[in-house]
Design a protein around this motif. Structure first.
Motif, PDB file in Angstrom:
ATOM      1  N   UNK A  46       4.289  -9.313  11.684  1.00  0.00           N
ATOM      2  CA  UNK A  46       3.452  -8.131  11.545  1.00  0.00           C
ATOM      3  C   UNK A  46       4.258  -6.905  11.125  1.00  0.00           C
ATOM      4  N   UNK A  47       5.470  -6.766  11.649  1.00  0.00           N
ATOM      5  CA  UNK A  47       6.324  -5.635  11.244  1.00  0.00           C
ATOM      6  C   UNK A  47       6.584  -5.699   9.746  1.00  0.00           C
ATOM      7  N   UNK A  48       6.964  -6.882   9.241  1.00  0.00           N
ATOM      8  CA  UNK A  48       7.240  -7.043   7.810  1.00  0.00           C
ATOM      9  C   UNK A  48       6.007  -6.746   6.977  1.00  0.00           C
ATOM     10  N   UNK A  49       4.845  -7.200   7.443  1.00  0.00           N
ATOM     11  CA  UNK A  49       3.604  -6.960   6.696  1.00  0.00           C
ATOM     12  C   UNK A  49       3.332  -5.459   6.560  1.00  0.00           C
ATOM     13  N   UNK A  50       3.449  -4.735   7.666  1.00  0.00           N
ATOM     14  CA  UNK A  50       3.158  -3.295   7.630  1.00  0.00           C
ATOM     15  C   UNK A  50       4.210  -2.532   6.840  1.00  0.00           C
ATOM     16  N   UNK A  51       5.460  -2.996   6.880  1.00  0.00           N
ATOM     17  CA  UNK A  51       6.506  -2.341   6.091  1.00  0.00           C
ATOM     18  C   UNK A  51       6.285  -2.560   4.600  1.00  0.00           C
ATOM     19  N   UNK A  52       5.901  -3.777   4.237  1.00  0.00           N
ATOM     20  CA  UNK A  52       5.760  -4.136   2.822  1.00  0.00           C
ATOM     21  C   UNK A  52       4.458  -3.626   2.223  1.00  0.00           C
ATOM     22  N   UNK A  53       3.385  -3.589   3.022  1.00  0.00           N
ATOM     23  CA  UNK A  53       2.066  -3.247   2.511  1.00  0.00           C
ATOM     24  C   UNK A  53       1.545  -1.891   2.986  1.00  0.00           C
ATOM     25  N   UNK A  54       2.059  -1.399   4.086  1.00  0.00           N
ATOM     26  CA  UNK A  54       1.418  -0.281   4.772  1.00  0.00           C
ATOM     27  C   UNK A  54       0.424  -0.839   5.778  1.00  0.00           C
ATOM     28  N   UNK A  55       0.179  -0.084   6.844  1.00  0.00           N
ATOM     29  CA  UNK A  55      -0.627  -0.607   7.946  1.00  0.00           C
ATOM     30  C   UNK A  55      -2.046  -0.965   7.524  1.00  0.00           C
ATOM     31  N   UNK A  56      -2.707  -0.080   6.756  1.00  0.00           N
ATOM     32  CA  UNK A  56      -4.107  -0.333   6.386  1.00  0.00           C
ATOM     33  C   UNK A  56      -4.230  -1.537   5.464  1.00  0.00           C
ATOM     34  N   UNK A  88      13.681  -9.522  -8.360  1.00  0.00           N
ATOM     35  CA  UNK A  88      13.467  -8.380  -7.481  1.00  0.00           C
ATOM     36  C   UNK A  88      14.774  -8.117  -6.739  1.00  0.00           C
ATOM     37  N   UNK A  89      15.375  -6.973  -6.995  1.00  0.00           N
ATOM     38  CA  UNK A  89      16.614  -6.609  -6.323  1.00  0.00           C
ATOM     39  C   UNK A  89      16.307  -5.929  -4.995  1.00  0.00           C
ATOM     40  N   UNK A  90      17.323  -5.801  -4.164  1.00  0.00           N
ATOM     41  CA  UNK A  90      17.156  -5.076  -2.900  1.00  0.00           C
ATOM     42  C   UNK A  90      16.734  -3.638  -3.155  1.00  0.00           C
ATOM     43  N   UNK A  91      17.310  -3.022  -4.196  1.00  0.00           N
ATOM     44  CA  UNK A  91      16.960  -1.632  -4.503  1.00  0.00           C
ATOM     45  C   UNK A  91      15.502  -1.503  -4.934  1.00  0.00           C
ATOM     46  N   UNK A  92      15.016  -2.473  -5.732  1.00  0.00           N
ATOM     47  CA  UNK A  92      13.615  -2.420  -6.155  1.00  0.00           C
ATOM     48  C   UNK A  92      12.685  -2.616  -4.958  1.00  0.00           C
ATOM     49  N   UNK A  93      13.070  -3.515  -4.077  1.00  0.00           N
ATOM     50  CA  UNK A  93      12.256  -3.759  -2.891  1.00  0.00           C
ATOM     51  C   UNK A  93      12.271  -2.535  -1.968  1.00  0.00           C
ATOM     52  N   UNK A  94      13.429  -1.905  -1.829  1.00  0.00           N
ATOM     53  CA  UNK A  94      13.521  -0.687  -1.014  1.00  0.00           C
ATOM     54  C   UNK A  94      12.642   0.418  -1.597  1.00  0.00           C
ATOM     55  N   UNK A  95      12.690   0.592  -2.924  1.00  0.00           N
ATOM     56  CA  UNK A  95      11.884   1.625  -3.571  1.00  0.00           C
ATOM     57  C   UNK A  95      10.395   1.372  -3.343  1.00  0.00           C
ATOM     58  N   UNK A  96       9.986   0.106  -3.403  1.00  0.00           N
ATOM     59  CA  UNK A  96       8.581  -0.236  -3.168  1.00  0.00           C
ATOM     60  C   UNK A  96       8.168   0.107  -1.738  1.00  0.00           C
ATOM     61  N   UNK A 267      18.792   6.427  10.406  1.00  0.00           N
ATOM     62  CA  UNK A 267      18.831   5.019  10.058  1.00  0.00           C
ATOM     63  C   UNK A 267      17.840   4.760   8.922  1.00  0.00           C
ATOM     64  N   UNK A 268      18.283   4.079   7.886  1.00  0.00           N
ATOM     65  CA  UNK A 268      17.445   3.832   6.713  1.00  0.00           C
ATOM     66  C   UNK A 268      16.602   2.580   6.949  1.00  0.00           C
ATOM     67  N   UNK A 269      15.387   2.786   7.459  1.00  0.00           N
ATOM     68  CA  UNK A 269      14.521   1.657   7.788  1.00  0.00           C
ATOM     69  C   UNK A 269      14.150   0.848   6.551  1.00  0.00           C
ATOM     70  N   UNK A 270      13.873   1.527   5.448  1.00  0.00           N
ATOM     71  CA  UNK A 270      13.464   0.816   4.224  1.00  0.00           C
ATOM     72  C   UNK A 270      14.588  -0.058   3.693  1.00  0.00           C
ATOM     73  N   UNK A 271      15.815   0.458   3.707  1.00  0.00           N
ATOM     74  CA  UNK A 271      16.962  -0.322   3.252  1.00  0.00           C
ATOM     75  C   UNK A 271      17.160  -1.556   4.126  1.00  0.00           C
ATOM     76  N   UNK A 272      17.071  -1.382   5.432  1.00  0.00           N
ATOM     77  CA  UNK A 272      17.259  -2.502   6.343  1.00  0.00           C
ATOM     78  C   UNK A 272      16.183  -3.561   6.151  1.00  0.00           C
ATOM     79  N   UNK A 273      14.933  -3.135   5.974  1.00  0.00           N
ATOM     80  CA  UNK A 273      13.847  -4.091   5.792  1.00  0.00           C
ATOM     81  C   UNK A 273      13.969  -4.815   4.459  1.00  0.00           C
TER      82      UNK A 273
END
Length: 320
Positions: A46-56, A88-96, A267-273
């Motif tokens: 669920x954490x990954x889903x909300x980080x990747x998509x947003x909660x809604x 898909x690079x880590x940087x592209x995923x972080x930007x998303x 702490x950079x949450x987006x980078x870590x995720x």
């Protein structure tokens, strides 16, 4: 100044307050958490889903069948691949992830876009913004001689122009959506940090010496009007100033000390995720993800909890 002009003046000031974060008192900008869910992959994604998509949007995906979730995920992957190289690079995923978490910012810009894009070319030039915001003032400056310094158009116009040029990365004096978003919400963009720091200094530095002393720091958050003793929290803030804000102990804050205060290195949450998602899905260990690798591990990115479909699955859901 007649009543109609006064009301217009108040409406523009209100626009400036809400559209420009520099006039607010909340000075410190922290990186938001990506989700309030625990990051426990052995139990739930669920954490990954909300980080990747947003909660809604994560809730929306939970109502889809696995096939529908994977189909939509494929479309999202195409959008994440900015350089269209198939990886898909880590940087592209972080930007998303950062963009998803800032969706409210883009929604705010979408609401006001047509107010400024006067010629409907899907860009907002500096001249268009200036005309929409300051046009009446520029044509009738004599009507604003009594305006308070805080809302002085004479001061705000060059300040806005400086910020606009900083957001205008290609230097054509015409802001596309991303550039205009950076203009209205500079605290959300790394390349706008210098402007955020400089404008904070200008807001608080009342004596114009290029620094923020302790009294100016306190005055930004507390108006001592009744002449009584300062509240305990104000005394605590004075201690904060001397112990943690004034790093070189010269009795005042310079630009670098202001940066350290309002833009802490959280702490950079987006980078870590982003790194976590790549690590868990990178089957060939090349530090990049293909669409196939992401779709193979689709349940980590989007998931699906649909069992009874009903009418919900017949509704049209907007893409991200």
């Amino acid at each position: 100044m007649d009543v109609s002009t006064y009301l217009w003046f108040l409406s523009v000031c209100t626009c400036l307050v809400h559209g420009k974060p520099t006039l607010r008192k909340e000075r410190v900008h922290h990186e938001p958490e990506l989700s309030r869910q625990p990051h426990e992959d052995n139990q739930s994604y669920q954490y990954d889903h909300e980080a990747f998509l947003g909660k809604e949007e994560a809730t929306t995906f939970d109502q889809l069948t696995p096939e529908e979730s994977k189909a939509r995920l494929g479309k999202i992957v195409d959008r994440i691949d900015n350089d269209v190289d198939g990886y898909i690079s880590t940087d592209e995923l972080k930007a998303w992830i950062k963009r998803v978490q800032k969706r409210y910012v883009y929604e705010n810009v979408a609401k006001v876009w047509t107010d400024y894009d006067l010629n409907k070319d899907n860009k907002i030039s500096w001249d268009e913004y200036k005309q929409a915001t300051y046009g009446y003032y520029l044509a009738n400056p004599e009507e604003f001689e009594d305006a308070t310094d805080q809302f002085s158009f004479k001061k705000m116009l060059p300040r806005d122009e400086r910020r606009f040029k900083s957001a205008d990365l290609n230097g054509d004096l015409a802001a596309e959506r991303e550039e205009f978003t950076a203009f209205l919400h500079p605290e959300e963009f790394d390349h706008m940090q210098e402007i955020v720091v400089l404008e904070t200094l200008e807001d608080i530095d009342k004596n114009g010496d290029g620094h923020v002393d302790e009294d100016e720091y306190i005055a930004d958050m507390f108006a001592h009007e009744d002449g009584g003793p300062e509240p305990d929290w104000v005394r605590t803030e004075r201690d904060q100033f001397s112990d943690f804000r004034d790093l070189n102990k010269d009795g005042k804050m310079d630009l670098e000390e202001i940066r350290h205060w309002i833009l802490p290195q959280d702490y950079d949450h987006a980078q870590a995720e982003a790194r976590h998602l790549v690590y868990e899905s990178d089957t060939d260990k090349d530090q990049m993800l293909t669409k196939e690798e992401i779709l193979e591990n689709w349940n980590m990115f989007v998931g699906s909890q649909a069992t009874n479909y009903g009418e919900d699955l017949t509704r049209n859901h907007d893409e991200l």
